[in-house]
Scaffold this active site. Structure first.
Site, PDB file in Angstrom:
ATOM      1  N   GLU A 167       2.041  -8.083   5.594  1.00 41.82           N
ATOM      2  CA  GLU A 167       0.884  -7.522   4.323  1.00 41.82           C
ATOM      3  C   GLU A 167       0.895  -8.600   3.558  1.00 41.82           C
ATOM      4  O   GLU A 167       1.845  -8.482   2.631  1.00 41.82           O
ATOM      5  CB  GLU A 167       1.259  -6.200   4.185  1.00 41.82           C
ATOM      6  CG  GLU A 167       1.388  -5.051   5.082  1.00 41.82           C
ATOM      7  CD  GLU A 167       1.192  -3.741   4.469  1.00 41.82           C
ATOM      8  OE1 GLU A 167       0.223  -2.988   4.795  1.00 41.82           O
ATOM      9  OE2 GLU A 167       1.807  -3.313   3.368  1.00 41.82           O
ATOM     10  N   SER A 178      -6.089  -4.155   3.041  1.00 43.10           N
ATOM     11  CA  SER A 178      -7.511  -3.965   3.093  1.00 43.10           C
ATOM     12  C   SER A 178      -8.264  -3.775   4.413  1.00 43.10           C
ATOM     13  O   SER A 178      -9.207  -4.375   4.503  1.00 43.10           O
ATOM     14  CB  SER A 178      -8.100  -5.139   2.111  1.00 43.10           C
ATOM     15  OG  SER A 178      -7.726  -5.017   0.842  1.00 43.10           O
ATOM     16  N   GLY A 215      -3.763   1.302   4.121  1.00 40.36           N
ATOM     17  CA  GLY A 215      -3.296   1.983   2.923  1.00 40.36           C
ATOM     18  C   GLY A 215      -4.503   3.040   2.566  1.00 40.36           C
ATOM     19  O   GLY A 215      -4.862   4.177   3.067  1.00 40.36           O
ATOM     20  N   GLY A 216      -5.294   2.441   1.841  1.00 43.06           N
ATOM     21  CA  GLY A 216      -6.497   3.210   1.049  1.00 43.06           C
ATOM     22  C   GLY A 216      -7.345   3.991   2.146  1.00 43.06           C
ATOM     23  O   GLY A 216      -7.603   5.277   1.902  1.00 43.06           O
ATOM     24  N   GLU A 234       5.451  -2.851  -2.382  1.00 44.78           N
ATOM     25  CA  GLU A 234       5.361  -2.051  -3.493  1.00 44.78           C
ATOM     26  C   GLU A 234       6.751  -1.702  -3.848  1.00 44.78           C
ATOM     27  O   GLU A 234       7.104  -1.523  -5.036  1.00 44.78           O
ATOM     28  CB  GLU A 234       4.439  -1.112  -3.415  1.00 44.78           C
ATOM     29  CG  GLU A 234       2.961  -1.382  -3.700  1.00 44.78           C
ATOM     30  CD  GLU A 234       1.997  -0.488  -2.823  1.00 44.78           C
ATOM     31  OE1 GLU A 234       2.351   0.627  -2.351  1.00 44.78           O
ATOM     32  OE2 GLU A 234       0.720  -1.164  -2.679  1.00 44.78           O
ATOM     33  N   HIS A 276       8.219  -2.309   1.927  1.00 45.54           N
ATOM     34  CA  HIS A 276       6.802  -2.409   1.496  1.00 45.54           C
ATOM     35  C   HIS A 276       6.652  -3.188   0.179  1.00 45.54           C
ATOM     36  O   HIS A 276       7.810  -3.125  -0.438  1.00 45.54           O
ATOM     37  CB  HIS A 276       6.285  -1.158   1.284  1.00 45.54           C
ATOM     38  CG  HIS A 276       4.586  -1.279   1.072  1.00 45.54           C
ATOM     39  ND1 HIS A 276       3.994  -1.651  -0.118  1.00 45.54           N
ATOM     40  CD2 HIS A 276       3.591  -0.962   1.778  1.00 45.54           C
ATOM     41  CE1 HIS A 276       2.797  -1.632   0.054  1.00 45.54           C
ATOM     42  NE2 HIS A 276       2.623  -1.564   1.128  1.00 45.54           N
ATOM     43  N   GLY A 280      -4.667  -3.431  -1.185  1.00 40.37           N
ATOM     44  CA  GLY A 280      -5.519  -2.666  -2.376  1.00 40.37           C
ATOM     45  C   GLY A 280      -6.623  -3.445  -3.241  1.00 40.37           C
ATOM     46  O   GLY A 280      -7.110  -3.087  -3.994  1.00 40.37           O
ATOM     47  N   ASN A 282      -0.759   4.523   5.714  1.00 43.53           N
ATOM     48  CA  ASN A 282       0.350   4.807   4.596  1.00 43.53           C
ATOM     49  C   ASN A 282      -0.231   5.301   3.507  1.00 43.53           C
ATOM     50  O   ASN A 282      -1.213   4.812   2.745  1.00 43.53           O
ATOM     51  CB  ASN A 282       0.636   3.297   4.317  1.00 43.53           C
ATOM     52  CG  ASN A 282       1.766   3.302   3.043  1.00 43.53           C
ATOM     53  OD1 ASN A 282       2.268   4.157   2.607  1.00 43.53           O
ATOM     54  ND2 ASN A 282       2.132   1.978   2.503  1.00 43.53           N
ATOM     55  N   TRP A 283       0.127   6.751   3.239  1.00 42.00           N
ATOM     56  CA  TRP A 283      -0.718   7.432   1.900  1.00 42.00           C
ATOM     57  C   TRP A 283      -0.136   6.910   0.716  1.00 42.00           C
ATOM     58  O   TRP A 283      -0.416   7.273  -0.456  1.00 42.00           O
ATOM     59  CB  TRP A 283      -0.435   8.940   2.325  1.00 42.00           C
ATOM     60  CG  TRP A 283      -1.661   9.484   3.154  1.00 42.00           C
ATOM     61  CD1 TRP A 283      -2.399   8.762   4.092  1.00 42.00           C
ATOM     62  CD2 TRP A 283      -1.958  10.803   3.260  1.00 42.00           C
ATOM     63  NE1 TRP A 283      -3.439   9.509   4.673  1.00 42.00           N
ATOM     64  CE2 TRP A 283      -3.081  10.605   4.263  1.00 42.00           C
ATOM     65  CE3 TRP A 283      -1.591  11.928   2.524  1.00 42.00           C
ATOM     66  CZ2 TRP A 283      -3.860  12.015   4.698  1.00 42.00           C
ATOM     67  CZ3 TRP A 283      -2.213  13.048   3.042  1.00 42.00           C
ATOM     68  CH2 TRP A 283      -3.488  13.125   3.680  1.00 42.00           C
ATOM     69  N   LYS A 284       0.996   6.069   0.766  1.00 42.86           N
ATOM     70  CA  LYS A 284       1.586   5.831  -0.553  1.00 42.86           C
ATOM     71  C   LYS A 284       1.978   7.069  -1.288  1.00 42.86           C
ATOM     72  O   LYS A 284       2.314   8.168  -0.963  1.00 42.86           O
ATOM     73  CB  LYS A 284       0.730   4.757  -1.242  1.00 42.86           C
ATOM     74  CG  LYS A 284       0.576   3.603  -0.051  1.00 42.86           C
ATOM     75  CD  LYS A 284      -0.159   2.445  -1.313  1.00 42.86           C
ATOM     76  CE  LYS A 284      -0.567   1.313  -0.233  1.00 42.86           C
ATOM     77  NZ  LYS A 284      -0.916   0.364  -0.658  1.00 42.86           N
TER      78      LYS A 284
HETATM   79  P1  PGA Z   1      -4.447  -1.114   1.538  1.00 39.69           P
HETATM   80  O1  PGA Z   1      -2.961  -0.825   1.796  1.00 39.69           O
HETATM   81  O2  PGA Z   1      -4.998  -0.999   3.016  1.00 39.69           O
HETATM   82  O3  PGA Z   1      -4.959  -0.370   0.436  1.00 39.69           O
HETATM   83  O4  PGA Z   1      -4.641  -2.355   1.293  1.00 39.69           O
HETATM   84  C1  PGA Z   1      -2.107  -1.500   2.714  1.00 39.69           C
HETATM   85  C2  PGA Z   1      -0.695  -1.213   2.633  1.00 39.69           C
HETATM   86  O5  PGA Z   1      -0.174  -1.422   1.404  1.00 39.69           O
HETATM   87  O6  PGA Z   1       0.274  -0.686   3.494  1.00 39.69           O
END
Ligand code: PGA
Length: 249
Positions: free
Chosen positions: A166, A212, A233-234, A98, A96, A172, A9-11
């Site tokens: 999640e 994470s 994500g990251g 976010e 998600h 993050g 997930n590149w956000k």
């Molecule tokens: P993260 O994000 O791996 O950076 O914690 C995961 C996500 O929000 O899908």
């Protein structure tokens, strides 16, 4: 019987210059890796069409991070599921945390988006997860059950739906639940899905853990019962990290 899925997930990250990371991911796939796991990269909508072209032949699929609940119409700035499909997406993340926080999306909104995604031929990756306060007050399982009942299509099929657990506090932050807590939650999610999805589908539905995930913790998390992959994500922004996580399957 459930093929693991490693989804990135590149956000809101990624310019055209970053396509070279996707090229590198494509080069790093092998027939052996592809037979073990599916790979998906959910890029920003602006990169979808080009990314889809870049990954041809690599076995990596591309997806999006949100969609509108309607197929078309007067919704300035929004992007519909058929548009994503048309641009080369095979999946879309919905709900998600976010999106739930930044755009006040409720379970009913997430359900409508999941329905729209499936109708357009996309896999709906439906995200659920508790906050830190909810976990600390012992409500994590209840919170996630309620989210599932509100946001997963009734009578849905495992071929159309992936659930991503999640925990909001793990996204993050570098923090992760204990392996026992992840395993307990995933088992509970599968039990809950039995009363939501069509008969026999809950056992086939893939449950991803997200929050994470990195090369150093991927192997132990992916080895847990009822964890059928990860939403990353990251660590999905760099080909080396993402492919190391895929290699941990
Ligand atoms: P993260 O994000 O791996 O950076 O914690 C995961 C996500 O929000 O899908």
């Amino acid at each position: 019987m459930r093929k693991p899925l490693i989804a990135g997930n590149w956000k809101m990250n990624g310019l055209r210059a970053d396509l070279n990371e996707i090229v590198a991911m494509g080069k790093a796939t092998s027939p052996a890796l592809r037979s073990r796991t599916e790979l998906l990269l959910c890029v920003p909508a602006t990169l979808l069409f080009t990314s889809a072209a870049v990954v041809i032949g690599s076995g990596i699929r591309v997806g999006a991070q949100d969609c509108h609940a309607k197929a078309s119409g007067a919704h300035t700035g929004d992007i519909s599921a058929p548009m994503l499909f048309d641009a080369g997406a095979s999946a879309v993340i919905v709900g998600h945390s976010e999106r739930r926080t930044d755009h006040a999306e409720k379970d009913a909104d997430v359900l409508a988006k999941a329905d729209a995604a499936i109708a357009a031929g996309l896999t709906a990756i439906i995200c659920v997860g508790e906050t830190k306060a909810q976990r600390e007050s012992g409500k994590a399982l209840d919170v996630v059950r309620k989210q599932l009942r509100g946001s997963v299509p009734k009578g849905g099929l495992a071929a159309d739906i992936v659930i991503a657990y999640e925990p909001v506090w793990a996204i993050g932050t570098g923090l992760t639940p204990t392996n026992a807590d992840i395993a307990e939650m995933h088992a509970d999610i599968r039990r809950t899905l039995k009363s939501i999805l069509a008969k026999g589908e809950a056992d086939k539905c893939r449950l991803l853990y997200g929050g994470s995930v990195k090369p150093s913790n991927a192997a132990e998390i992916l080895a847990l019962e009822d964890v059928d992959g990860a939403l990353v994500g990251g660590a999905s922004l760099k080909a080396t990290d993402f492919m190391a996580i895929a290699g941990a399957v």
